[in-house]
Scaffold this active site. Structure first.
Site, PDB file in Angstrom:
ATOM      1  N   GLY A  14       0.714  -1.370   0.047  1.00 11.72           N
ATOM      2  CA  GLY A  14      -0.026   0.100  -0.015  1.00 11.72           C
ATOM      3  C   GLY A  14       0.706   1.308  -0.079  1.00 11.72           C
ATOM      4  N   ASN A  16       1.670   3.171  -2.520  1.00 10.39           N
ATOM      5  CA  ASN A  16       0.975   3.942  -3.527  1.00 10.39           C
ATOM      6  C   ASN A  16      -0.428   4.635  -2.879  1.00 10.39           C
ATOM      7  OD1 ASN A  16       2.191   4.366  -6.210  1.00 10.39           O
ATOM      8  ND2 ASN A  16       2.557   2.050  -5.812  1.00 10.39           N
ATOM      9  N   LYS A  64     -15.401 -14.716 -11.265  1.00 17.08           N
ATOM     10  CA  LYS A  64     -15.093 -13.508 -11.348  1.00 17.08           C
ATOM     11  C   LYS A  64     -16.214 -12.634 -11.351  1.00 17.08           C
ATOM     12  CE  LYS A  64     -11.389 -12.191 -14.030  1.00 17.08           C
ATOM     13  NZ  LYS A  64     -10.069 -11.739 -13.181  1.00 17.08           N
ATOM     14  N   MET A  89      -4.120  -7.159  -7.983  1.00 20.33           N
ATOM     15  CA  MET A  89      -3.301  -8.308  -9.026  1.00 20.33           C
ATOM     16  C   MET A  89      -4.232  -9.214  -9.760  1.00 20.33           C
ATOM     17  SD  MET A  89      -0.145  -7.246  -8.226  1.00 20.33           S
ATOM     18  CE  MET A  89       0.832  -8.549  -8.896  1.00 20.33           C
ATOM     19  N   ARG A  90      -5.242  -8.443 -10.060  1.00 22.24           N
ATOM     20  CA  ARG A  90      -6.522  -9.273 -10.857  1.00 22.24           C
ATOM     21  C   ARG A  90      -6.883  -8.662 -12.033  1.00 22.24           C
ATOM     22  NH1 ARG A  90      -7.796 -13.569  -8.515  1.00 22.24           N
ATOM     23  NH2 ARG A  90      -6.726 -13.807  -6.373  1.00 22.24           N
ATOM     24  N   ASN A 106      -4.898   2.542 -13.815  1.00 21.60           N
ATOM     25  CA  ASN A 106      -3.717   1.286 -13.221  1.00 21.60           C
ATOM     26  C   ASN A 106      -2.600   2.283 -13.424  1.00 21.60           C
ATOM     27  OD1 ASN A 106      -2.869  -0.769 -11.995  1.00 21.60           O
ATOM     28  ND2 ASN A 106      -1.834  -1.629 -13.999  1.00 21.60           N
ATOM     29  N   HIS A 108       1.538   0.801 -13.246  1.00 17.19           N
ATOM     30  CA  HIS A 108       2.321  -0.402 -13.494  1.00 17.19           C
ATOM     31  C   HIS A 108       4.004   0.135 -13.573  1.00 17.19           C
ATOM     32  CE1 HIS A 108       3.186  -4.129 -14.857  1.00 17.19           C
ATOM     33  NE2 HIS A 108       3.967  -3.600 -15.857  1.00 17.19           N
TER      34      HIS A 108
HETATM   35  C1  GRF Z   1       3.295  -0.772  -7.597  1.00 12.42           C
HETATM   36  O1  GRF Z   1       4.625  -1.236  -7.983  1.00 12.42           O
HETATM   37  C2  GRF Z   1       2.541  -0.662  -8.828  1.00 12.42           C
HETATM   38  O2  GRF Z   1       2.973  -0.232  -9.794  1.00 12.42           O
HETATM   39  C3  GRF Z   1       2.159  -2.236  -9.136  1.00 12.42           C
HETATM   40  O3  GRF Z   1       2.075  -2.849  -7.817  1.00 12.42           O
HETATM   41  C4  GRF Z   1       2.695  -2.285  -7.024  1.00 12.42           C
HETATM   42  C5  GRF Z   1       2.031  -1.794  -5.660  1.00 12.42           C
HETATM   43  O4  GRF Z   1       2.836  -1.579  -4.503  1.00 12.42           O
HETATM   44  N1  GRF Z   1       0.915  -2.243  -9.888  1.00 12.42           N
HETATM   45  P1  GRF Z   1       2.663  -0.838  -3.299  1.00 12.42           P
HETATM   46  O5  GRF Z   1       1.659  -1.865  -2.369  1.00 12.42           O
HETATM   47  O6  GRF Z   1       1.831   0.472  -3.606  1.00 12.42           O
HETATM   48  O7  GRF Z   1       3.765  -0.569  -2.343  1.00 12.42           O
END
Ligand code: GRF
Length: 186
Positions: A14, A16, A64, A89-90, A106, A108
């Site tokens: 978490g 981000n 799903k 992650m889905r 999203n 990435h």
């Molecule tokens: C991040 O690197 C994001 O780009 C990817 O998953 C990761 C999540 O990291 N989709 P965090 O849980 O926010 O530290």
């Protein structure tokens, strides 16, 4: 005027989510965290910021579509109009995509279309490229596909380890994602 209501979907540590929550002039109110991993670090962070969580275990649903129906219901009950994925992650299915068409974003950790899917940082590191980076994009039914909104490159240095590269990439993510969210909403 009240702000747009948003949900963050995350299943990891978490960082981000935290960066979004720590943004002073965020253009939305994060009213819900959606998480598919009971015990994920992000849940403690949600508690700290007073953001309610909806946690579910995909394996307890027949499909799903079944769990996404419930997610959409929770989102609608909370008045959510935008969804920001941050380590969810889905792959989104039609139930979620159709309910929030053009409103799911999203982040990435690579310069898409390079290195989609899991362990993008490790993939780039092992590929021996000079530059990787971060992408913010709208999602579609594919794996890390969908229209790109913003990208920022990150050099891979000679002395980098996968850990040091990850640290620099995450630093960029934490600055880029809130900025792009605000640009989208303002
Ligand atoms: C991040 O690197 C994001 O780009 C990817 O998953 C990761 C999540 O990291 N989709 P965090 O849980 O926010 O530290």
């Amino acid at each position: 005027m009240s702000k747009v209501k948003a949900a963050v979907f995350a299943s990891g540590s978490g960082s981000n989510f935290q960066a979004i929550m720590e943004t002073n002039d965020l253009a939305c109110d994060v009213v819900l965290l959606v998480c598919d991993k009971p015990g994920a670090g992000v849940l403690e962070k949600a508690k700290k910021y007073g953001v309610p969580s909806f946690v579910f275990e995909p394996k307890q649903f027949a499909s799903k579509a079944e769990y996404e129906k419930l997610i959409v219901q929770k989102l609608q009950e909370s008045g959510v109009t935008w969804v920001f994925l941050a380590g969810y992650m889905r792959i989104a299915g039609p139930t979620l995509l159709e309910a929030y068409e053009g409103k799911i974003v999203n982040i990435h950790p690579s310069l898409l279309p390079d290195f989609p899917g899991i362990d993008a940082i490790g993939q780039a590191f092992k590929a021996n490229v000079d530059v990787t980076g971060v992408t913010v994009h709208f999602i579609d039914a594919g794996i890390d596909t969908g229209p790109i909104i913003a990208q920022e490159p990150v050099d891979i240095l000679k002395e980098d380890t996968e850990t040091s590269l990850k640290e620099r990439i995450q630093k960029v993510e934490h600055e880029l994602y809130p900025r792009v969210i605000n640009q989208l909403l303002q």
